[in-house]
Design a protein around this motif. Sequence first.
Motif, PDB file in Angstrom:
ATOM      1  N   SER A  54       7.288   1.936   3.739  1.00 11.74           N
ATOM      2  CA  SER A  54       8.233   1.592   4.669  1.00 11.74           C
ATOM      3  C   SER A  54       7.160   0.146   5.239  1.00 11.74           C
ATOM      4  O   SER A  54       6.305  -0.053   4.764  1.00 11.74           O
ATOM      5  CB  SER A  54       8.352   2.579   5.780  1.00 11.74           C
ATOM      6  N   GLU A  55       7.693  -0.114   6.459  1.00 12.11           N
ATOM      7  CA  GLU A  55       6.854  -1.562   7.103  1.00 12.11           C
ATOM      8  C   GLU A  55       6.544  -1.224   8.489  1.00 12.11           C
ATOM      9  O   GLU A  55       5.586  -1.730   9.133  1.00 12.11           O
ATOM     10  CB  GLU A  55       7.959  -2.567   7.165  1.00 12.11           C
ATOM     11  N   ALA A  56       6.765   0.403   9.116  1.00 12.89           N
ATOM     12  CA  ALA A  56       6.059   0.959  10.269  1.00 12.89           C
ATOM     13  C   ALA A  56       5.266   1.148  10.365  1.00 12.89           C
ATOM     14  O   ALA A  56       4.092   0.975  11.578  1.00 12.89           O
ATOM     15  CB  ALA A  56       7.518   1.756   9.966  1.00 12.89           C
ATOM     16  N   GLU A  57       3.945   1.467   9.041  1.00 16.02           N
ATOM     17  CA  GLU A  57       3.410   1.897   9.510  1.00 16.02           C
ATOM     18  C   GLU A  57       2.355   0.520   9.268  1.00 16.02           C
ATOM     19  O   GLU A  57       1.955   0.401   8.185  1.00 16.02           O
ATOM     20  CB  GLU A  57       1.989   3.009   8.714  1.00 16.02           C
ATOM     21  N   SER A  58       1.841  -0.300  10.306  1.00 15.63           N
ATOM     22  CA  SER A  58       0.894  -1.323   9.708  1.00 15.63           C
ATOM     23  C   SER A  58       0.011  -1.708   8.368  1.00 15.63           C
ATOM     24  O   SER A  58      -1.124  -2.510   8.033  1.00 15.63           O
ATOM     25  CB  SER A  58      -0.002  -2.134  10.643  1.00 15.63           C
ATOM     26  N   LEU A  59      -1.045  -0.732   8.640  1.00 15.47           N
ATOM     27  CA  LEU A  59      -2.173   0.091   7.583  1.00 15.47           C
ATOM     28  C   LEU A  59      -1.761   0.034   6.653  1.00 15.47           C
ATOM     29  O   LEU A  59      -2.415  -0.900   5.865  1.00 15.47           O
ATOM     30  CB  LEU A  59      -3.158   1.601   8.567  1.00 15.47           C
ATOM     31  N   TYR A  60      -0.749   0.403   6.044  1.00 14.17           N
ATOM     32  CA  TYR A  60       0.222   0.852   4.303  1.00 14.17           C
ATOM     33  C   TYR A  60       1.218  -0.193   4.749  1.00 14.17           C
ATOM     34  O   TYR A  60       1.197   0.233   2.842  1.00 14.17           O
ATOM     35  CB  TYR A  60       0.487   2.406   4.472  1.00 14.17           C
ATOM     36  N   ALA A  61       2.042  -0.603   5.101  1.00 12.69           N
ATOM     37  CA  ALA A  61       2.897  -1.368   4.448  1.00 12.69           C
ATOM     38  C   ALA A  61       2.131  -3.035   3.575  1.00 12.69           C
ATOM     39  O   ALA A  61       3.249  -3.040   3.002  1.00 12.69           O
ATOM     40  CB  ALA A  61       3.001  -2.173   5.955  1.00 12.69           C
ATOM     41  N   PRO A  62       1.500  -3.300   3.492  1.00 14.29           N
ATOM     42  CA  PRO A  62       1.053  -4.654   3.091  1.00 14.29           C
ATOM     43  C   PRO A  62       0.798  -3.586   1.439  1.00 14.29           C
ATOM     44  O   PRO A  62       1.210  -4.549   0.139  1.00 14.29           O
ATOM     45  CB  PRO A  62      -0.631  -4.547   2.835  1.00 14.29           C
ATOM     46  N   LEU A  63       0.536  -2.473   0.828  1.00  9.78           N
ATOM     47  CA  LEU A  63       0.966  -1.879  -0.289  1.00  9.78           C
ATOM     48  C   LEU A  63       2.095  -1.850  -0.772  1.00  9.78           C
ATOM     49  O   LEU A  63       2.530  -2.005  -2.382  1.00  9.78           O
ATOM     50  CB  LEU A  63       0.208  -0.599   0.173  1.00  9.78           C
ATOM     51  N   VAL A  64       3.552  -2.048   0.310  1.00  8.35           N
ATOM     52  CA  VAL A  64       3.844  -1.894  -0.273  1.00  8.35           C
ATOM     53  C   VAL A  64       5.285  -2.741  -1.520  1.00  8.35           C
ATOM     54  O   VAL A  64       5.295  -1.790  -2.415  1.00  8.35           O
ATOM     55  CB  VAL A  64       5.176  -1.505   0.705  1.00  8.35           C
ATOM     56  N   PRO A  65       5.400  -3.613  -1.392  1.00  8.89           N
ATOM     57  CA  PRO A  65       5.235  -4.872  -2.292  1.00  8.89           C
ATOM     58  C   PRO A  65       4.655  -4.705  -3.658  1.00  8.89           C
ATOM     59  O   PRO A  65       4.956  -5.407  -4.542  1.00  8.89           O
ATOM     60  CB  PRO A  65       5.428  -6.636  -1.472  1.00  8.89           C
ATOM     61  N   HIS A  66       4.067  -4.176  -3.104  1.00  6.01           N
ATOM     62  CA  HIS A  66       2.968  -4.902  -5.226  1.00  6.01           C
ATOM     63  C   HIS A  66       2.668  -3.269  -5.503  1.00  6.01           C
ATOM     64  O   HIS A  66       2.227  -3.283  -6.382  1.00  6.01           O
ATOM     65  CB  HIS A  66       1.292  -4.902  -4.617  1.00  6.01           C
ATOM     66  N   ASP A  67       3.142  -2.189  -5.313  1.00  8.37           N
ATOM     67  CA  ASP A  67       3.348  -1.041  -6.335  1.00  8.37           C
ATOM     68  C   ASP A  67       2.620   0.074  -5.887  1.00  8.37           C
ATOM     69  O   ASP A  67       2.134  -0.175  -7.398  1.00  8.37           O
ATOM     70  CB  ASP A  67       4.160  -1.096  -7.098  1.00  8.37           C
ATOM     71  N   ILE A  68       1.699  -0.371  -5.188  1.00  4.08           N
ATOM     72  CA  ILE A  68       0.402   0.233  -5.214  1.00  4.08           C
ATOM     73  C   ILE A  68       0.607   1.488  -4.463  1.00  4.08           C
ATOM     74  O   ILE A  68       0.581   1.601  -3.509  1.00  4.08           O
ATOM     75  CB  ILE A  68      -1.116  -0.270  -4.418  1.00  4.08           C
ATOM     76  N   PRO A  69       0.004   2.535  -5.085  1.00  2.00           N
ATOM     77  CA  PRO A  69      -0.182   4.309  -4.357  1.00  2.00           C
ATOM     78  C   PRO A  69      -0.856   4.175  -3.776  1.00  2.00           C
ATOM     79  O   PRO A  69      -1.976   3.686  -3.368  1.00  2.00           O
ATOM     80  CB  PRO A  69      -0.447   5.511  -5.269  1.00  2.00           C
ATOM     81  N   VAL A  70      -0.732   5.434  -2.389  1.00  2.00           N
ATOM     82  CA  VAL A  70      -1.818   5.422  -1.117  1.00  2.00           C
ATOM     83  C   VAL A  70      -2.754   6.620  -2.027  1.00  2.00           C
ATOM     84  O   VAL A  70      -3.637   6.739  -1.239  1.00  2.00           O
ATOM     85  CB  VAL A  70      -1.169   5.552   0.247  1.00  2.00           C
ATOM     86  N   TYR A  71      -1.893   7.869  -2.967  1.00  2.00           N
ATOM     87  CA  TYR A  71      -2.627   8.715  -3.350  1.00  2.00           C
ATOM     88  C   TYR A  71      -1.812   9.028  -4.451  1.00  2.00           C
ATOM     89  O   TYR A  71      -0.729   9.038  -4.656  1.00  2.00           O
ATOM     90  CB  TYR A  71      -3.230  10.588  -2.414  1.00  2.00           C
ATOM     91  N   VAL A  72      -3.172   9.466  -5.214  1.00  2.00           N
ATOM     92  CA  VAL A  72      -2.576  10.018  -6.371  1.00  2.00           C
ATOM     93  C   VAL A  72      -3.166  11.996  -7.009  1.00  2.00           C
ATOM     94  O   VAL A  72      -4.668  11.558  -6.580  1.00  2.00           O
ATOM     95  CB  VAL A  72      -2.913   8.750  -7.817  1.00  2.00           C
ATOM     96  N   GLY A  73      -2.847  12.137  -8.012  1.00  2.00           N
ATOM     97  CA  GLY A  73      -3.612  13.620  -8.183  1.00  2.00           C
ATOM     98  C   GLY A  73      -2.524  13.954  -9.228  1.00  2.00           C
ATOM     99  O   GLY A  73      -1.856  13.473 -10.171  1.00  2.00           O
ATOM    100  N   GLN A  74      -3.260  15.692  -9.686  1.00  2.00           N
ATOM    101  CA  GLN A  74      -2.428  15.558 -10.878  1.00  2.00           C
ATOM    102  C   GLN A  74      -2.138  17.539 -10.131  1.00  2.00           C
ATOM    103  O   GLN A  74      -3.209  18.103  -9.575  1.00  2.00           O
ATOM    104  CB  GLN A  74      -3.259  16.015 -12.423  1.00  2.00           C
ATOM    105  N   SER A  75      -1.969  17.767 -11.431  1.00  2.00           N
ATOM    106  CA  SER A  75      -1.300  19.667 -10.827  1.00  2.00           C
ATOM    107  C   SER A  75      -1.594  20.575 -11.951  1.00  2.00           C
ATOM    108  O   SER A  75      -1.198  19.586 -13.641  1.00  2.00           O
ATOM    109  CB  SER A  75      -0.050  20.195  -9.985  1.00  2.00           C
TER     110      SER A  75
END
Length: 204
Positions: free
Chosen positions: A52-73
């Motif tokens: 989304s574009e609502a959270e200014s902290l994370y919005a710059p990641l959106v067009p670059h397809d960069i995750p905020v968190y990764v993990g495994q189960s």
Amino acid sequence: MPDYAPQFYDPLDTRNITSVICRELEAQPLIPLVPETPRFDGSGLYAIYYASEAESLYAPLVPHDIPVYVGQSLSHNSATGVAISGRTPLWSRVRGHARSIEGGGLRLTEFAVRLLRMPDVHADLGENGLRVNYQPVWNAILRGFGSNEQGSSTRQSARSKWDTVHQGRNRSYGDSTHDRDKLIEEARRHISTRIAQLGDVPWR
């Protein structure tokens, strides 16, 4: 003709396998991180994205397809090799993360996830590749998102960096040792750096 030697290529080199796994994860559909996600069996790899574009902290990641968190189960306990209980570890893990996001005061509708079922050994390689090359902000800077409260010792621990920035999860803490404004600024700088270095990701 100048000296020439053909390039050496080992398709089973760990770096090559890791790139194949990460590329395959990123080929999966980006689906909403909502409670209605159908239950499915199996373990594997996942990446959570802000969408989304609502959270200014994370919005710059959106067009670059960069995750905020990764993990495994995992399907088996990494220390004992014993199979874990339950048939839906990947689904259950991501559902737990969804509750954490909502608990932290963030809108779940603004997040999405990619999922890939796979054997534990390959999920481990994939998670490492994603963490090292993207350094997702919730893995690298705002740590504590994936933690579980497991007893009195955990409750006495200091509030995590993630919980300092995104307060509201239903859990107890010891002293708060982090400065929220400084963490947000550190996360903002980190995101800018990761975007600038996106060209270094080997499978992209």
